[in-house]
Design a protein around this motif. Structure first.
Motif, PDB file in Angstrom:
ATOM      1  N   GLY A 130       0.789  -1.223   0.000  1.00  0.00           N
ATOM      2  CA  GLY A 130       0.000   0.000   0.000  1.00  0.00           C
ATOM      3  C   GLY A 130       0.820   1.271   0.000  1.00  0.00           C
ATOM      4  O   GLY A 130       0.268   2.355  -0.057  1.00  0.00           O
ATOM      5  N   ARG A 131       2.117   1.139   0.057  1.00  0.00           N
ATOM      6  CA  ARG A 131       2.981   2.321   0.066  1.00  0.00           C
ATOM      7  C   ARG A 131       3.449   2.650  -1.342  1.00  0.00           C
ATOM      8  O   ARG A 131       3.627   1.756  -2.165  1.00  0.00           O
ATOM      9  N   PRO A 132       3.692   3.936  -1.598  1.00  0.00           N
ATOM     10  CA  PRO A 132       4.248   4.302  -2.901  1.00  0.00           C
ATOM     11  C   PRO A 132       5.655   3.731  -3.056  1.00  0.00           C
ATOM     12  O   PRO A 132       6.360   3.530  -2.074  1.00  0.00           O
ATOM     13  N   VAL A 133       6.045   3.496  -4.295  1.00  0.00           N
ATOM     14  CA  VAL A 133       7.384   2.971  -4.563  1.00  0.00           C
ATOM     15  C   VAL A 133       8.390   4.114  -4.478  1.00  0.00           C
ATOM     16  O   VAL A 133       8.027   5.289  -4.394  1.00  0.00           O
ATOM     17  N   SER A 134       9.658   3.784  -4.550  1.00  0.00           N
ATOM     18  CA  SER A 134      10.703   4.799  -4.470  1.00  0.00           C
ATOM     19  C   SER A 134      10.627   5.728  -5.686  1.00  0.00           C
ATOM     20  O   SER A 134      10.128   5.354  -6.756  1.00  0.00           O
ATOM     21  N   ALA A 135      11.154   6.922  -5.497  1.00  0.00           N
ATOM     22  CA  ALA A 135      11.133   7.917  -6.569  1.00  0.00           C
ATOM     23  C   ALA A 135      11.940   7.452  -7.771  1.00  0.00           C
ATOM     24  O   ALA A 135      11.582   7.735  -8.922  1.00  0.00           O
ATOM     25  N   SER A 136      13.024   6.721  -7.532  1.00  0.00           N
ATOM     26  CA  SER A 136      13.849   6.249  -8.650  1.00  0.00           C
ATOM     27  C   SER A 136      13.106   5.212  -9.496  1.00  0.00           C
ATOM     28  O   SER A 136      13.218   5.210 -10.725  1.00  0.00           O
ATOM     29  N   THR A 137      12.338   4.332  -8.849  1.00  0.00           N
ATOM     30  CA  THR A 137      11.542   3.343  -9.595  1.00  0.00           C
ATOM     31  C   THR A 137      10.468   4.038 -10.418  1.00  0.00           C
ATOM     32  O   THR A 137      10.250   3.719 -11.582  1.00  0.00           O
ATOM     33  N   GLN A 138       9.809   4.990  -9.815  1.00  0.00           N
ATOM     34  CA  GLN A 138       8.770   5.737 -10.518  1.00  0.00           C
ATOM     35  C   GLN A 138       9.363   6.500 -11.703  1.00  0.00           C
ATOM     36  O   GLN A 138       8.797   6.496 -12.794  1.00  0.00           O
ATOM     37  N   ARG A 139      10.507   7.126 -11.519  1.00  0.00           N
ATOM     38  CA  ARG A 139      11.166   7.857 -12.587  1.00  0.00           C
ATOM     39  C   ARG A 139      11.593   6.912 -13.705  1.00  0.00           C
ATOM     40  O   ARG A 139      11.507   7.256 -14.889  1.00  0.00           O
ATOM     41  N   ALA A 140      12.044   5.718 -13.348  1.00  0.00           N
ATOM     42  CA  ALA A 140      12.451   4.741 -14.370  1.00  0.00           C
ATOM     43  C   ALA A 140      11.265   4.322 -15.235  1.00  0.00           C
ATOM     44  O   ALA A 140      11.397   4.181 -16.461  1.00  0.00           O
ATOM     45  N   ILE A 141      10.121   4.135 -14.618  1.00  0.00           N
ATOM     46  CA  ILE A 141       8.909   3.774 -15.377  1.00  0.00           C
ATOM     47  C   ILE A 141       8.496   4.934 -16.284  1.00  0.00           C
ATOM     48  O   ILE A 141       8.163   4.729 -17.455  1.00  0.00           O
ATOM     49  N   GLU A 142       8.514   6.144 -15.757  1.00  0.00           N
ATOM     50  CA  GLU A 142       8.168   7.311 -16.578  1.00  0.00           C
ATOM     51  C   GLU A 142       9.131   7.450 -17.755  1.00  0.00           C
ATOM     52  O   GLU A 142       8.702   7.736 -18.881  1.00  0.00           O
ATOM     53  N   ASP A 143      10.425   7.243 -17.506  1.00  0.00           N
ATOM     54  CA  ASP A 143      11.409   7.318 -18.591  1.00  0.00           C
ATOM     55  C   ASP A 143      11.167   6.248 -19.645  1.00  0.00           C
ATOM     56  O   ASP A 143      11.291   6.508 -20.847  1.00  0.00           O
ATOM     57  N   ALA A 144      10.820   5.041 -19.205  1.00  0.00           N
ATOM     58  CA  ALA A 144      10.540   3.954 -20.152  1.00  0.00           C
ATOM     59  C   ALA A 144       9.316   4.287 -21.010  1.00  0.00           C
ATOM     60  O   ALA A 144       9.311   4.051 -22.225  1.00  0.00           O
ATOM     61  N   ILE A 145       8.287   4.858 -20.390  1.00  0.00           N
ATOM     62  CA  ILE A 145       7.078   5.237 -21.141  1.00  0.00           C
ATOM     63  C   ILE A 145       7.403   6.338 -22.144  1.00  0.00           C
ATOM     64  O   ILE A 145       7.006   6.277 -23.313  1.00  0.00           O
ATOM     65  N   LEU A 146       8.138   7.362 -21.705  1.00  0.00           N
ATOM     66  CA  LEU A 146       8.476   8.465 -22.606  1.00  0.00           C
ATOM     67  C   LEU A 146       9.390   8.017 -23.741  1.00  0.00           C
ATOM     68  O   LEU A 146       9.229   8.453 -24.894  1.00  0.00           O
ATOM     69  N   SER A 147      10.325   7.121 -23.458  1.00  0.00           N
ATOM     70  CA  SER A 147      11.195   6.592 -24.512  1.00  0.00           C
ATOM     71  C   SER A 147      10.389   5.819 -25.540  1.00  0.00           C
ATOM     72  O   SER A 147      10.589   5.968 -26.754  1.00  0.00           O
ATOM     73  N   ARG A 148       9.477   4.983 -25.066  1.00  0.00           N
ATOM     74  CA  ARG A 148       8.627   4.215 -25.981  1.00  0.00           C
ATOM     75  C   ARG A 148       7.715   5.140 -26.781  1.00  0.00           C
ATOM     76  O   ARG A 148       7.486   4.921 -27.972  1.00  0.00           O
ATOM     77  N   ALA A 149       7.220   6.199 -26.157  1.00  0.00           N
ATOM     78  CA  ALA A 149       6.364   7.156 -26.862  1.00  0.00           C
ATOM     79  C   ALA A 149       7.137   7.842 -27.989  1.00  0.00           C
ATOM     80  O   ALA A 149       6.604   8.048 -29.085  1.00  0.00           O
ATOM     81  N   ARG A 150       8.390   8.186 -27.736  1.00  0.00           N
ATOM     82  CA  ARG A 150       9.219   8.789 -28.788  1.00  0.00           C
ATOM     83  C   ARG A 150       9.452   7.805 -29.930  1.00  0.00           C
ATOM     84  O   ARG A 150       9.441   8.184 -31.109  1.00  0.00           O
ATOM     85  N   GLN A 151       9.673   6.534 -29.597  1.00  0.00           N
ATOM     86  CA  GLN A 151       9.845   5.517 -30.632  1.00  0.00           C
ATOM     87  C   GLN A 151       8.572   5.395 -31.474  1.00  0.00           C
ATOM     88  O   GLN A 151       8.647   5.274 -32.709  1.00  0.00           O
ATOM     89  N   LEU A 152       7.417   5.406 -30.829  1.00  0.00           N
ATOM     90  CA  LEU A 152       6.149   5.315 -31.563  1.00  0.00           C
ATOM     91  C   LEU A 152       5.954   6.520 -32.468  1.00  0.00           C
ATOM     92  O   LEU A 152       5.446   6.403 -33.584  1.00  0.00           O
ATOM     93  N   ARG A 153       6.364   7.687 -31.997  1.00  0.00           N
ATOM     94  CA  ARG A 153       6.259   8.912 -32.810  1.00  0.00           C
ATOM     95  C   ARG A 153       7.145   8.810 -34.044  1.00  0.00           C
ATOM     96  O   ARG A 153       6.747   9.177 -35.144  1.00  0.00           O
ATOM     97  N   ILE A 154       8.349   8.304 -33.885  1.00  0.00           N
ATOM     98  CA  ILE A 154       9.258   8.149 -35.026  1.00  0.00           C
ATOM     99  C   ILE A 154       8.710   7.120 -36.001  1.00  0.00           C
ATOM    100  O   ILE A 154       8.758   7.311 -37.223  1.00  0.00           O
ATOM    101  N   GLN A 155       8.172   6.007 -35.487  1.00  0.00           N
ATOM    102  CA  GLN A 155       7.587   4.972 -36.342  1.00  0.00           C
ATOM    103  C   GLN A 155       6.385   5.489 -37.116  1.00  0.00           C
ATOM    104  O   GLN A 155       6.104   5.044 -38.226  1.00  0.00           O
ATOM    105  N   ASP A 156       5.658   6.433 -36.513  1.00  0.00           N
ATOM    106  CA  ASP A 156       4.477   6.978 -37.161  1.00  0.00           C
ATOM    107  C   ASP A 156       4.847   7.729 -38.434  1.00  0.00           C
ATOM    108  O   ASP A 156       4.064   7.772 -39.380  1.00  0.00           O
ATOM    109  N   GLY A 157       6.025   8.318 -38.449  1.00  0.00           N
ATOM    110  CA  GLY A 157       6.520   8.957 -39.657  1.00  0.00           C
ATOM    111  C   GLY A 157       5.910  10.299 -39.984  1.00  0.00           C
ATOM    112  O   GLY A 157       6.045  10.798 -41.086  1.00  0.00           O
ATOM    113  N   LYS A 158       5.197  10.894 -39.064  1.00  0.00           N
ATOM    114  CA  LYS A 158       4.569  12.196 -39.325  1.00  0.00           C
ATOM    115  C   LYS A 158       5.382  13.308 -38.684  1.00  0.00           C
ATOM    116  O   LYS A 158       4.859  14.191 -38.037  1.00  0.00           O
ATOM    117  N   LEU A 159       6.668  13.256 -38.852  1.00  0.00           N
ATOM    118  CA  LEU A 159       7.527  14.283 -38.257  1.00  0.00           C
ATOM    119  C   LEU A 159       7.630  15.477 -39.145  1.00  0.00           C
ATOM    120  O   LEU A 159       7.801  15.523 -40.255  1.00  0.00           O
TER     121      LEU A 159
END
Length: 156
Positions: free
Chosen positions: A127-156
């Motif tokens: 029931g406790r929040p996870v550490s800030a570093s774990t949360q930041r790692a997940i956010e970074d993974a999501i943002l990295s994947r989002a950038r990859q999806l944007r590049i794959q979309d080809g509408k740059l």
């Protein structure tokens, strides 16, 4: 009869009138063709709002961050999604190769593909929040994947 009793009677009468007026347009009164058309019009999915050509209906979340969140956190079951407000609520799931279960709430709050558009709240089984570093790692993974999806979309 007191004023309060009169008010209750009048209010009850108005409420009954309003409720009975709601039943004027019954589906049984429609022709079979009209019933089939209204049934067809209601056959939509939640994903139709992303491909909607109606300018009155819009979703103000970034689709790349939205899809990346679903991909990165695919080990968690989805409990609810609301693309209009940008909230994804996920249940407890254990990441591949991990031994702790987490649950997440993702908030995509802006249509821009930027770090400020994403908020991830992770919680452990205790029931406790996870550490800030774990949360930041997940956010970074999501943002990295989002950038990859944007590049794959080809509408740059």
């Amino acid at each position: 009869m007191t004023f309060q009793n009169r008010f209750k009677i009048v209010f009850a009468g108005l409420a009954l009138t309003a409720v009975s007026a709601c039943g004027l347009a019954k589906p049984e009164a429609l022709t079979p063709e009209a019933q089939a058309k209204t049934t067809e019009e209601r056959r939509e999915t939640i994903w139709d709002i992303f491909n909607n050509s109606n300018p009155d209906v819009s979703v103000s979340v970034n689709r790349f961050i939205w899809n990346a969140s679903l991909e990165v956190l695919n080990f968690m079951p989805i409990e609810s999604v609301d693309p209009f407000t940008g909230v994804i609520v996920m249940g407890y799931g254990t990441p591949p190769g991990g031994n702790r279960a987490y649950r997440a709430t993702v908030y995509v709050k802006d249509p821009a593909l930027e770090a400020r558009s994403l908020i991830v709240a992770l919680q452990g089984k205790n029931g406790r929040p996870v550490s800030a570093s774990t949360q930041r790692a997940i956010e970074d993974a999501i943002l990295s994947r989002a950038r990859q999806l944007r590049i794959q979309d080809g509408k740059l």
